[in-house]
Design a protein around this motif. Structure first.
Motif, PDB file in Angstrom:
ATOM      1  N   THR A 226      67.916  24.220  58.408  1.00 32.13           N
ATOM      2  CA  THR A 226      67.609  25.199  59.318  1.00 32.13           C
ATOM      3  C   THR A 226      68.840  25.582  60.298  1.00 32.13           C
ATOM      4  O   THR A 226      69.023  27.017  60.350  1.00 32.13           O
ATOM      5  CB  THR A 226      66.667  24.816  60.309  1.00 32.13           C
ATOM      6  OG1 THR A 226      67.033  23.562  60.886  1.00 32.13           O
ATOM      7  CG2 THR A 226      65.316  24.598  59.412  1.00 32.13           C
ATOM      8  N   ASP A 232      63.281  23.472  65.311  1.00 32.34           N
ATOM      9  CA  ASP A 232      62.498  23.530  64.062  1.00 32.34           C
ATOM     10  C   ASP A 232      62.008  21.952  63.747  1.00 32.34           C
ATOM     11  O   ASP A 232      62.800  20.933  63.969  1.00 32.34           O
ATOM     12  CB  ASP A 232      63.556  23.792  62.954  1.00 32.34           C
ATOM     13  CG  ASP A 232      64.246  25.424  63.404  1.00 32.34           C
ATOM     14  OD1 ASP A 232      63.359  26.356  63.354  1.00 32.34           O
ATOM     15  OD2 ASP A 232      65.309  25.265  63.233  1.00 32.34           O
ATOM     16  N   ARG A 243      60.464  25.004  47.674  1.00 34.86           N
ATOM     17  CA  ARG A 243      60.378  25.411  49.033  1.00 34.86           C
ATOM     18  C   ARG A 243      59.845  24.463  49.959  1.00 34.86           C
ATOM     19  O   ARG A 243      59.602  23.365  49.691  1.00 34.86           O
ATOM     20  CB  ARG A 243      59.342  26.516  49.171  1.00 34.86           C
ATOM     21  CG  ARG A 243      59.546  27.767  48.059  1.00 34.86           C
ATOM     22  CD  ARG A 243      58.790  29.027  48.426  1.00 34.86           C
ATOM     23  NE  ARG A 243      57.466  28.476  47.876  1.00 34.86           N
ATOM     24  CZ  ARG A 243      56.519  29.388  47.774  1.00 34.86           C
ATOM     25  NH1 ARG A 243      56.308  30.507  48.282  1.00 34.86           N
ATOM     26  NH2 ARG A 243      55.301  28.995  47.205  1.00 34.86           N
ATOM     27  N   TYR A 260      56.679  28.592  59.151  1.00 30.60           N
ATOM     28  CA  TYR A 260      57.629  29.259  58.327  1.00 30.60           C
ATOM     29  C   TYR A 260      57.872  28.728  56.930  1.00 30.60           C
ATOM     30  O   TYR A 260      57.348  27.599  56.809  1.00 30.60           O
ATOM     31  CB  TYR A 260      59.020  29.252  59.132  1.00 30.60           C
ATOM     32  CG  TYR A 260      59.103  30.068  60.149  1.00 30.60           C
ATOM     33  CD1 TYR A 260      59.600  31.480  60.290  1.00 30.60           C
ATOM     34  CD2 TYR A 260      58.478  29.654  61.510  1.00 30.60           C
ATOM     35  CE1 TYR A 260      59.666  32.131  61.513  1.00 30.60           C
ATOM     36  CE2 TYR A 260      58.588  30.399  62.717  1.00 30.60           C
ATOM     37  CZ  TYR A 260      59.096  31.716  62.383  1.00 30.60           C
ATOM     38  OH  TYR A 260      59.012  32.351  63.769  1.00 30.60           O
ATOM     39  N   MET A 262      60.734  28.208  53.715  1.00 34.62           N
ATOM     40  CA  MET A 262      62.235  28.564  53.323  1.00 34.62           C
ATOM     41  C   MET A 262      62.535  27.837  51.941  1.00 34.62           C
ATOM     42  O   MET A 262      61.811  26.888  51.575  1.00 34.62           O
ATOM     43  CB  MET A 262      63.255  27.974  54.627  1.00 34.62           C
ATOM     44  CG  MET A 262      63.252  26.604  54.585  1.00 34.62           C
ATOM     45  SD  MET A 262      64.429  25.961  55.615  1.00 34.62           S
ATOM     46  CE  MET A 262      64.182  24.303  55.766  1.00 34.62           C
ATOM     47  N   ASP A 263      63.379  28.309  51.163  1.00 36.77           N
ATOM     48  CA  ASP A 263      63.850  27.742  50.112  1.00 36.77           C
ATOM     49  C   ASP A 263      64.337  26.518  50.248  1.00 36.77           C
ATOM     50  O   ASP A 263      64.565  26.007  51.646  1.00 36.77           O
ATOM     51  CB  ASP A 263      64.951  28.443  49.423  1.00 36.77           C
ATOM     52  CG  ASP A 263      64.469  29.964  48.959  1.00 36.77           C
ATOM     53  OD1 ASP A 263      63.163  30.137  48.675  1.00 36.77           O
ATOM     54  OD2 ASP A 263      65.436  30.812  48.796  1.00 36.77           O
ATOM     55  N   GLY A 266      67.601  25.722  52.133  1.00 37.16           N
ATOM     56  CA  GLY A 266      67.443  26.740  53.696  1.00 37.16           C
ATOM     57  C   GLY A 266      67.332  27.997  53.636  1.00 37.16           C
ATOM     58  O   GLY A 266      67.551  28.747  54.781  1.00 37.16           O
ATOM     59  N   ASN A 268      66.241  32.278  52.735  1.00 37.23           N
ATOM     60  CA  ASN A 268      64.969  32.889  52.730  1.00 37.23           C
ATOM     61  C   ASN A 268      64.122  32.543  53.417  1.00 37.23           C
ATOM     62  O   ASN A 268      62.824  32.209  53.239  1.00 37.23           O
ATOM     63  CB  ASN A 268      64.498  33.180  51.023  1.00 37.23           C
ATOM     64  CG  ASN A 268      65.633  33.833  50.103  1.00 37.23           C
ATOM     65  OD1 ASN A 268      66.127  34.603  50.458  1.00 37.23           O
ATOM     66  ND2 ASN A 268      65.619  33.259  48.929  1.00 37.23           N
ATOM     67  N   VAL A 269      64.407  32.408  54.603  1.00 33.50           N
ATOM     68  CA  VAL A 269      63.283  31.815  55.788  1.00 33.50           C
ATOM     69  C   VAL A 269      62.301  32.952  56.145  1.00 33.50           C
ATOM     70  O   VAL A 269      62.814  34.152  56.223  1.00 33.50           O
ATOM     71  CB  VAL A 269      63.987  31.530  57.176  1.00 33.50           C
ATOM     72  CG1 VAL A 269      63.221  31.049  58.128  1.00 33.50           C
ATOM     73  CG2 VAL A 269      65.066  30.372  56.772  1.00 33.50           C
ATOM     74  N   THR A 270      61.070  32.833  55.972  1.00 33.20           N
ATOM     75  CA  THR A 270      59.853  33.825  55.864  1.00 33.20           C
ATOM     76  C   THR A 270      58.876  33.298  57.140  1.00 33.20           C
ATOM     77  O   THR A 270      58.414  32.011  56.934  1.00 33.20           O
ATOM     78  CB  THR A 270      59.397  34.140  54.641  1.00 33.20           C
ATOM     79  OG1 THR A 270      60.174  34.493  53.741  1.00 33.20           O
ATOM     80  CG2 THR A 270      58.181  35.165  54.913  1.00 33.20           C
TER      81      THR A 270
END
Length: 612
Positions: A226, A232, A243, A260, A262-263, A266, A268-270
């Motif tokens: 992260t 986090d 993911r 959240y 993420m891949d 780490g 592509n955090v969505t």
């Protein structure tokens, strides 16, 4: 004379059975295979006034029963059953004497019959492996012992004699225990070898704030995923390992969270949740299409489910109690969570669309953080039922209560937050036994623990990934199997065999032989296809290919060969092995230009030079 003869026999290493028998007989205490007192004393009292001829005459009738008694299988000093001696110490070329009156042989073989192979008669008294079967020429009074259970005959020192050659039960138990420990250790090592293709995500404060990290199964190669100044926490791997879901307050005020995704590296955090209430503790559905989480968006702390794109929010619990830490079963039929509806904290089950609740684990104390085994047959959790938080495990029984609950850890302070390995062989958990929270693993069968983290900060919330598809393989390559130096004759125009070995982490039968190249010149296999056989004798099928020696690109300075290729799935692989060039590559002459219609030769050049 009797005493003198016994003393001389001891000094030169020859015990007189005749003197022993006579001493016992004269003292009036001779019995078949048993003496009531040490024969040393009897010999001292009875043999002092006897002549040498008298001793010789009386020994004939007294020695045979004692020889037969001495040849009986030795028993232990205690009341245990007799243990037979090993057959490898039986006399050679001589029948076993077990009948009174049968005379023993006087040959060298008879005198050294009870000695191990290779021991001469001159040092035959140095701790013979078994003195249960003796000949009369080298028998000692202390070797004649009762064959009745529980009867102990004192020795010269007054201590119980030790069984030197016969296998005792205690020694057998020790051997079995050591073998069991070896098997358990080997199983543990094998489990770790099989899990090399997995990672463990966890919470770490080593950078000064709460970050999500991932490390190897042995605690090595930790990576900050992260890397954000916000909090986090609670990472959870997706079923395919691509993911990671977690909660964070990066877009909210302090300690008000959203979920959240993420891949795995780490990127592509969505954000999944919409910022209403505080949403935390996500969990994946088995198909990876939905997430469960706890949220205060409805006022109380309840369980919700949502699609990974943030759509189709479903409320699974709707009451005034605290409901938290949901986790989906492997078959997707139910969701476990912790609830305070009984006054304490217990573990309940609810369907993926909500509905009726079922108590799965109930106790007067706190039970929390349920975790499913990969096959759904067991549930691990932590509980305070024994006064201190520890990790427990029980058999899943659908929506019925868990059965056969046993404690795995025995932590004096706390052990919490279990997470199963993808094959169920290990369980990761966190403990505070060192004053700070650290991560361990435990074998649920052998109960062997391994420490994974050792930092000055807190490390918690471990979550084990599924088996991850590797991006590349480093394989074991064996040039010229069966050879250590791997010599390569540079003048040879044949082929060189090269094997790719199967290991716990790689199946050599999955190698795509058409893509394999060897050496700096990238030589391909000489034959149409490779061979599949057990090259190193470990029971696994290996890949074996043959390469033309002149096409590999080896010279006198080459010390290793590198092999590259791909698997049938297109995953790159590589490996190398040492080689020893021999013979030297013959130097090729440069090409000569044609002169007229005939090409110029090196012989003509030398002749021209000689003429000049």
């Amino acid at each position: 004379m009797g005493i003198r003869r016994a003393e001389v026999g001891e000094r030169h290493g020859r015990r007189s059975m005749a003197g022993v028998a006579l001493g016992a007989r004269v003292s009036g205490r001779l019995r078949m295979g048993s003496l009531d007192q040490p024969p040393w004393d009897a010999l001292s009292r009875a043999g002092s006034h006897r002549s040498r001829s008298s001793l010789r005459r009386r020994a004939c009738c007294a020695s045979a029963p004692l020889i037969a008694a001495a040849r009986q299988p030795r028993r232990m000093v205690s009341d245990r059953a007799p243990i037979a001696c090993q057959d490898k110490y039986l006399p050679r070329n001589r029948p076993h004497i077990s009948t009174p009156g049968v005379r023993a042989h006087k040959s060298h073989r008879a005198r050294t019959a009870c000695l191990p192979r290779g021991r001469s008669r001159h040092n035959r008294y140095r701790k013979a492996p078994c003195r249960a079967r003796l000949t009369r020429r080298h028998a000692r009074p202390t070797d004649i012992r009762s064959t009745e259970p529980g009867v102990h005959q004192p020795t010269r020192t007054g201590k119980p004699p030790a069984d030197e050659g016969c296998i005792s039960m205690s020694r057998t138990r020790r051997t079995v225990l050591v073998a069991l420990c070896f098997v358990v250790s080997a199983c543990s090592l094998t489990a770790y070898a099989q899990l090399e293709a997995t990672r463990i995500a966890f919470l770490s404060q080593r950078d000064g704030n709460h970050e999500v990290y991932a490390m190897g199964v042995d605690g090595t190669t930790p990576v900050n995923l992260t890397n954000h100044p916000a909090i986090d926490n609670h990472p959870v791997w997706s079923p395919d390992g691509s993911r990671i879901a977690f909660h964070s307050d990066r877009d909210r005020s302090s300690e008000v969270y959203d979920v959240y995704i993420m891949d795995a590296d780490g990127g592509n955090v969505t954000r999944v949740t919409d910022g209403v209430g505080s949403s935390a503790s996500p969990g994946w559905s088995p198909d990876g299409a939905q997430l469960t989480f706890q949220s205060t968006r409805g006022g109380a702390l309840d369980i919700y489910a949502i699609d990974t794109n943030g759509a189709n929010l479903i409320r699974l619990t709707d009451d005034a109690y605290s409901n938290s830490t949901p986790t989906w079963s492997p078959d997707g039929s139910q969701i476990l969570f912790v609830s305070s509806r009984t006054g304490g904290y217990d573990i309940y089950s609810v369907g993926p669309s909500g509905g009726a609740l079922s108590a799965v684990i109930e106790h007067a104390t706190f039970d929390g953080f349920p975790a499913w085994s990969p096959d759904g047959s067991q549930i691990a959790f932590h509980s305070y039922r024994d006064g201190v938080a520890n990790v427990y495990i029980g058999d899943a029984n659908g929506t019925n209560p868990v059965t056969n609950i046993v404690r795995l850890t025995a932590d004096p302070i706390e052990a919490m937050e279990p997470s199963f390995a993808p094959d169920g062989s290990l369980i990761a958990f966190r403990t505070r036994r060192h004053g700070r929270i650290q991560i361990y693993t435990i074998d649920p069968i052998a109960l062997a623990e391994v420490r994974l983290t050792n930092t000055a900060s807190h490390e918690a919330a471990p979550d084990w990934s599924p088996f991850l598809a590797p991006t590349s393989f480093v394989v074991l390559v064996d040039v010229k199997p069966g050879s250590e130096a791997n010599p390569i004759n540079l003048r040879r125009k044949g082929v060189t065999p090269v094997a790719i070995l199967t290991t716990a982490a790689f199946d050599a039968t999955q190698v795509d032989g058409e893509t394999v190249r060897l050496g700096t010149d990238a030589a391909s296999i000489a034959h149409r296809q490779a061979h599949y056989e057990d090259v190193n004798g470990d029971g696994s099928i290996d890949w074996l290919g043959h390469f033309r020696t002149q096409e590999i690109g080896v010279d006198t300075d080459t010390s290793s060969l590198t092999l590259v290729g791909q698997t049938l799935d297109g995953i790159p692989l590589s490996g190398s092995d040492v080689v020893t060039p021999r013979g030297g590559r013959p130097r090729r002459a440069p090409a000569l230009a044609s002169v007229g219609k005939r090409p110029t030769t090196w012989g003509a050049v030398r002749r021209d030079g000689a003429i000049r």
